[in-house]
Scaffold this active site. Sequence first.
Site, mmCIF file in Angstrom:
data_model
loop_
_atom_site.group_PDB
_atom_site.id
_atom_site.type_symbol
_atom_site.label_atom_id
_atom_site.label_comp_id
_atom_site.label_asym_id
_atom_site.label_seq_id
_atom_site.Cartn_x
_atom_site.Cartn_y
_atom_site.Cartn_z
ATOM 1 N N SER A 83 45.642 38.236 35.743
ATOM 2 C CA SER A 83 45.785 37.013 35.206
ATOM 3 C C SER A 83 46.747 37.191 34.051
ATOM 4 O O SER A 83 47.600 36.360 33.744
ATOM 5 C CB SER A 83 44.476 36.297 34.891
ATOM 6 O OG SER A 83 43.663 36.001 35.975
ATOM 7 N N ARG B 206 41.678 47.660 41.218
ATOM 8 C CA ARG B 206 43.193 48.069 41.423
ATOM 9 C C ARG B 206 43.572 49.445 41.405
ATOM 10 O O ARG B 206 44.653 49.696 41.769
ATOM 11 C CB ARG B 206 44.123 47.057 40.310
ATOM 12 C CG ARG B 206 43.935 45.543 41.004
ATOM 13 C CD ARG B 206 44.478 44.725 39.780
ATOM 14 N NE ARG B 206 43.574 44.975 38.330
ATOM 15 C CZ ARG B 206 43.706 44.160 37.430
ATOM 16 N NH1 ARG B 206 44.488 42.934 37.400
ATOM 17 N NH2 ARG B 206 42.796 44.326 36.334
#
Length: 165
Positions: A127, A90
């Site tokens: 998450s 990311r």
Amino acid sequence: MTRAVCPGSFDPVTNGHLDIVRRAAAIFDELVVATGTNPSKSRLFEPEERLEMLREVCADLPNVTVMGFSGLIVDFCRDLGAPAIVKGLRGGNDYEYELPMAQMNVHLTGVETVFLPTNASWGYVSSSLVKEVATLGGDVSSLVPPVVHARLVARLAERAAQDGA
Ligand code: PNS
């Protein structure tokens, strides 16, 4: 035939994970999505539950299988005859975290790590953040597959009921 392993905690699997899985499945002949446990992260779903969710959301990908693993990821890759690990990145923090593991893994057995840049749409999704936002009542329905969202809502309701009991 080139087989690759895409490992993670997947607690739970997000749309960002799924995007990486789909793109990796288009590159490699066979992709094994492997759930392990990172002891430094708090866990919401049991390993078997994470496997069930992954199997549901990967069901339309014919060259993807879902398995659990314990121990070293390099040993799992060797047992499967997989020469590559796939990880999504990311940004810089992910790179700093992943680089030494990739270097250690190539040192241990020669298994290579292939990094795929996360689609910009999911660059902020993890998450951990999904769990935090959902726990505090935020809407995460656009960040995880519908089956995962349903389980997340149910699990958090269970937890809230236990805490209130
Ligand atoms: O990115 P994640 O979700 O925290 O990854 C978790 C997991 C289980 C994939 C990662 O912690 C892992 O690969 N564990 C296996 C143990 C291992 O091989 N450790 C040495 C890495 S160099």
